[in-house]
Scaffold this active site. Structure first.
Site: not given
Ligand code: NAD
Length: 363
Positions: A125, A191, A224, A248
Site C-alpha cells: 500500500y 502470510k 486466508d 484494508d
C-alpha cells in the site's frame, strides 16, 4: 478550554456526514473549535494542482487532532490517494478500526467486538510502483533475472516493504492500546509461509514484542485462514494486527460482520497527530442526496472524544447512538430490512435523532 480540531469535510457524501457529525459532537456539550479546511480533487486547482495543500497539514500538526470525511481517489490516473498521502506525510502509522455489534442491527452475527489495528505506512500500500514497459520496470526486471528470479517482461511491479522498526512500532502500539483499553488478546495476521522476508519478518518481530507483554494473550493466523475463521467464529478474536493491505481488506470484512460500512469508524494515530475518519469511502452516487449513514463518522467522533479525554461525553454519545440503532426508527436505508424501505430517514434526520437522545439523557 475548547479543543481545537481540524475538520476536513471531504467530498462525495463527506460534507453532509461532516455537518451531521459536527452538530452531534457540539450537542454533547464538549467545547470544540473547528478549523474547517478542504482537501481533494475539488480544491486542487486553487492550490497549484495539490489536493492536500500545506496549510491543511500545518493545521493538523498544530491542533494534533483532525476529523475527516472521505475523499475520492481517481482510479488509474490522477493524483495518488489524499488519504494515503496524509497518513504518509504525518506518519500516521497506527490505524484503529473497531467493529462492534450494536443491538438492533441486522447482521448474521451478534456480540462481535473486534479491534483491527492496521499498519498504515508500509507494505504494498506504500505506493512504490513501476508501470509496465517503463525504464524503471525494465531495469528492475533485468536485476531480478540476474538474481535468478523469473518475471515476465511486460509486468508492472509494486514493491512490498515491511521493516523491523515499523513492525516493532505497530505491535508496541497495539499492545499498549490493548492494555489501556482492557483487551485480552492480540493476533498477528500474516502470510509468512509464502513471503518469508516481509511477512516472515512481521511475525518474528510480533513474537518478540509479545514476549515483552506477558499479561496479554498472543497468537497468530495466516490471513486466508483468518478470513474463513472470522466468518465462522468472529467471537474467538479480540484485536487483530495486520500489515497495510490485509488490514484494508479485513477491516471491510469485519465491517460486514457488524452491519456494514455505515457503522465502521476509524482512527489514524501517529506521533504528532491523530486523524479520525470512517472506514468507508466517498460513495459518490449518494453525494448530496441526504441518504448516507452518518453513524460511522459520528462513531469516529466518539473515538475522537475518547482521545481528547472526554470520556463521559464519549460514553454518553455512544449510548445515544446505540439507542437510536436499537429503536430502528431513525436509521438510513442501509440499516433497514430492504434497501428501498420507505421508512428510511436521511443523514441529517439520524443526527437529529441522536441529538434528541442526548438531550433526553440530560433532561
Ligand atoms: P465506498 O465506501 O465509498 O462505497 C462502497 C459502498 O458502500 C457504496 O456502494 C455505498 O453504497 C456503501 N456506503 C459507503 N459508505 C456508506 C454510508 N456512509 N452509508 C451508506 N452506504 C455507504 O467505497 P468505494 O466505492 O470503493 O470508494 C469510493 C471512493 O472513496 C473512491 O474514490 C475511494 O478511493 C474513496 N475512499 C476513500 C476513503 C477515505 O477517504 N478514507 C476510504 C475508502 C475509499
Amino acid at each position: 478550554m475548547a479543543h481545537c480540531v481540524t475538520l476536513i469535510p471531504g467530498d462525495g457524501i463527506g460534507p453532509e456526514l461532516s455537518e451531521a457529525t459536527r452538530r452531534v459532537l457540539e450537542s454533547t456539550g464538549v467545547e470544540l473549535e473547528w478549523d474547517v479546511l478542504d482537501a481533494g480533487a475539488d480544491v486542487m486547482d486553487q492550490h497549484g494542482g495539490n489536493p492536500l495543500p500545506d496549510h491543511v497539514l500545518e493545521s493538523i500538526e498544530r491542533n494534533g487532532v483532525a476529523l475527516k470525511g472521505p475523499i475520492t481517489t481517481p482510479v488509474g490516473g490522477g493524483f495518488r490517494s489524499v488519504n494515503v498521502t496524509l497518513r504518509k506525510t504525518l506518519d500516521l502509522f497506527g490505524q484503529v478500526r473497531p467493529c462492534k455489534s450494536y443491538r438492533g442491527v441486522r447482521s448474521r452475527y451478534e456480540d462481535v467486538d473486534l479491534i483491527i489495528v492496521r499498519e498504515a505506512t508500509e507494505d504494498l500500500y506504500a505506493g512504490i510502483e513501476y508501470e509496465e514497459g517503463s525504464a524503471d520496470a525494465r531495469e528492475l526486471i533485468g536485476w531480478i533475472e540476474r538474481h535468478d528470479g523469473k518475471v515476465r517482461a511486460d509486468s508492472g511491479i509494486s514493491i512490498k516493504p515491511i521493516s523491523v522498526s515499523g513492525t516493532r512500532r505497530i505491535f508496541e502500539f497495539a499492545f499498549d492500546y490493548a492494555r489501556k483499553n482492557g483487551r485480552r488478546k492480540v493476533t498477528a495476521v500474516h502470510k509468512a509461509n509464502i513471503m518469508k522476508f516481509s511477512d516472515g519478518l512481521w511475525l518474528r518481530v510480533a513474537r518478540e514484542v509479545a514476549e515483552e507483554h506477558p499479561g496479554i494473550e498472543f497468537d497468530d493466523r495466516i490471513v486466508d485462514n483468518l478470513c474463513m475463521q472470522l466468518v465462522q467464529r468472529p467471537e474467538e478474536y479480540d484485536m487483530l494486527v495486520l500489515p497495510n493491505l490485509y488490514g484494508d481488506i479485513v477491516s471491510d470484512l469485519c465491517a460486514g460482520l457488524v452491519g456494514g460500512l455505515g457503522l465502521a469508524p476509524g482512527a489514524n494515530f501517529g506521533t504528532k497527530a491523530a486523524v479520525f475518519e470512517p472506514t468507508h469511502g466517498s460513495a459518490p452516487k449518494y453525494a448530496g442526496l441526504n441518504k448516507a449513514n452518518p453513524m460511522a463518522m459520528i462513531l469516529s467522533g466518539v473515538l475522537m472524544l475518547r482521545h481528547l479525554d472526554e470520556m463521559e461525553a464519549a460514553n454518553r454519545l455512544e449510548a445515544a447512538i446505540a439507542d437510536v440503532i436499537a429503536e430502528g426508527k431513525s436509521v438510513t436505508y442501509d440499516m433497514k430490512p430492504t434497501r428501498d424501505d420507505p421508512t428510511a430517514v436521511g443523514t441529517s434526520e439520524v443526527a437529529d435523532a441522536i441529538i434528541d437522545k442526548l438531550g433526553a439523557a440530560v433532561a
